[in-house]
Write a protein that holds these residues in place. Structure first.
Motif, short mmCIF file in Angstrom:
data_model
loop_
_atom_site.label_atom_id
_atom_site.label_comp_id
_atom_site.label_asym_id
_atom_site.label_seq_id
_atom_site.Cartn_x
_atom_site.Cartn_y
_atom_site.Cartn_z
N ILE A 67 -8.40 1.91 1.11
CA ILE A 67 -8.57 0.98 0.00
C ILE A 67 -8.70 -0.44 0.55
CG2 ILE A 67 -7.55 0.09 -2.13
CD1 ILE A 67 -6.03 2.69 -2.42
N PRO A 69 -10.07 -4.66 -0.24
CA PRO A 69 -10.21 -5.59 -1.36
C PRO A 69 -11.62 -6.10 -1.61
CG PRO A 69 -9.26 -6.71 0.52
CD PRO A 69 -9.35 -5.25 0.89
N THR A 99 -11.77 -2.56 -4.23
CA THR A 99 -11.02 -2.99 -5.43
C THR A 99 -11.51 -4.31 -6.02
OG1 THR A 99 -9.35 -4.25 -4.21
CG2 THR A 99 -8.96 -1.88 -4.49
N ASP A 101 -10.52 -6.98 -5.13
CA ASP A 101 -9.27 -7.77 -5.14
C ASP A 101 -8.58 -7.75 -6.50
OD1 ASP A 101 -7.65 -8.95 -3.31
OD2 ASP A 101 -8.59 -10.91 -3.34
N GLU A 106 -7.01 -1.29 -7.94
CA GLU A 106 -6.20 -0.75 -6.85
C GLU A 106 -5.26 0.35 -7.35
OE1 GLU A 106 -4.98 -3.55 -3.63
OE2 GLU A 106 -3.06 -3.28 -4.60
N TYR A 109 -7.18 3.55 -8.04
CA TYR A 109 -7.55 4.29 -6.84
C TYR A 109 -6.36 5.01 -6.22
CZ TYR A 109 -12.35 2.56 -6.49
OH TYR A 109 -13.68 2.30 -6.70
N ILE A 123 -4.27 0.94 3.18
CA ILE A 123 -4.61 -0.04 2.14
C ILE A 123 -4.43 -1.47 2.62
CG2 ILE A 123 -2.27 0.19 1.19
CD1 ILE A 123 -3.47 -0.46 -1.56
N HIS A 125 -4.01 -4.52 0.51
CA HIS A 125 -3.74 -4.67 -0.91
C HIS A 125 -4.39 -5.92 -1.50
CE1 HIS A 125 -0.86 -8.01 -0.68
NE2 HIS A 125 -0.37 -7.45 0.40
N SER A 126 -4.52 -5.93 -2.81
CA SER A 126 -5.13 -7.06 -3.52
C SER A 126 -4.20 -8.26 -3.48
CB SER A 126 -5.42 -6.68 -4.98
OG SER A 126 -4.22 -6.50 -5.69
N SER A 129 -0.24 -8.98 -5.96
CA SER A 129 0.61 -7.90 -5.47
C SER A 129 1.98 -7.81 -6.15
CB SER A 129 0.83 -8.08 -3.96
OG SER A 129 1.44 -9.32 -3.70
#
Length: 338
Positions: A67, A69, A99, A101, A106, A109, A123, A125-126, A129
């Motif tokens: 995953i 962003p 994603t 962002d 996210e 998924y 991942i 992450h975006s 968070s």
């Protein structure tokens, strides 16, 4: 008619369990003659095992989720390639998820990959968070964080870059070249990555006897458009600066374009420095001096770490005692923008 494992077992004169063990390489205690009978039957009927059924036997699908962003950011394909190369070497396949962002994408998924029986997830992450801990609590497979740091007891490994050190080295390099009014165009402070780079920027100024001026620091997104907008903010506010340190190369490319549009010579009037060393850094005019982070190595080692986790029963069940963290270094790549 579609041939099933039942027909293969009948043709070879063995049980379904025996066929399954042979096809899944769990046939150490099965005679060579029996094994050959089964394989001959498989060849005769051109039998292709059902992957999902096989996963029920082995408890593995050999599929992992990655995953990211923003796949349009040239930094992240390097991570993806590294992870994919290691996955291919190890007999795994990757499902790529972008994603934009966005936390809600996210979350979708993560839930989808869990339902599709992915063995694990890597991942980045975006930036939003805040709800990540809650989302990860519902995830039932091992998780490796990459690039962007975040605390959660559900995370079994991390592959990160020392962003504070990288920013410190970058700003110190500018200072050593004679720049003293260094503006900073940052990404969103919602990520630990951006906060660490800001801290490295401030520490480099302090250690070199320069005063931190918050009016020279602007926050936005890791995009070319923000590089342009950030320069326009500084110019409209009539801020005095002799160089720009940028949160990533895309911001730096946008900054260069906007500075040139406004009549500035680079590096004659203003020096510009990026962070990442994406392939575009060497193609812009002037070519971009930047802080290189090893994105391919990050992806490769993240997949290595995930595979180690999947092969360790304690880690796979999230019974690990502490999160394993791999922190990679950065280096200055000097070109023509300073």
């Amino acid at each position: 008619m579609k041939i099933t494992i039942k027909e293969i077992a009948k043709e070879a004169g063995v049980s379904i369990a025996t066929v399954s063990m042979i096809l899944n390489n769990k046939d150490k205690n099965i005679t060579h003659a029996t094994r050959m009978r089964v394989l001959d039957a498989v060849k005769k009927y051109n039998y292709v095992p059902n992957a999902m059924a096989g996963s029920l036997v082995t408890q593995k699908t050999h599929i992992v989720g990655l995953i990211l962003p923003d796949i349009t950011n040239p930094f992240f394909p390097g991570i993806a390639r590294g992870a994919e190369d290691k996955a291919n070497e190890s007999g795994y396949s990757i499902i790529f998820c972008n994603t934009d962002d966005k936390l809600e994408v996210e979350e979708k998924y993560i839930e989808t990959l869990t339902k599709k029986m992915a063995d694990g997830i890597i991942i980045a992450h975006s930036s939003g968070s805040e709800k990540m801990s809650e989302i990860l609590e519902r995830c039932k497979v091992p998780i490796i964080l990459i690039d962007r740091d975040f605390y959660s007891e559900k995370i079994c490994g991390k592959v990160l870059v020392n962003n504070l050190e990288g920013a410190y080295k970058g700003v110190s390099h500018l200072i050593n070249k004679g720049y003293t009014r260094i503006a900073f165009l940052s990404g969103s402070l919602k990520t630990r990555t951006a906060r660490d780079r800001l801290e490295g920027y401030r520490k480099a100024l302090s250690d070199n006897g320069l005063k931190y001026d918050e009016k020279l620091v602007k926050y936005g997104e890791y995009k070319i458009e923000w590089g342009k907008d950030g320069i326009n903010e500084l110019l409209s506010e009539k801020r005095q600066f002799d160089s720009i340190f940028c949160g990533n190369d895309l911001i730096a490319i946008g900054a260069i374009k906007e500075l040139k549009k406004n009549g500035f010579s680079i590096p004659g009037d203003v020096g510009v420095m990026g962070f990442d060393d994406i392939y575009l850094a060497g193609l812009v005019e002037p070519s971009l001096t930047t802080v290189r982070q090893p994105n391919y190595k990050m992806g490769y080692q993240a997949m290595e770490l995930l595979l180690e986790t999947l092969n360790d029963p304690d880690k796979k069940s999230n019974n690990f005692k502490e999160t394993e963290v791999i922190t990679l270094g950065t280096e200055i790549i000097e070109r023509n923008s300073i």
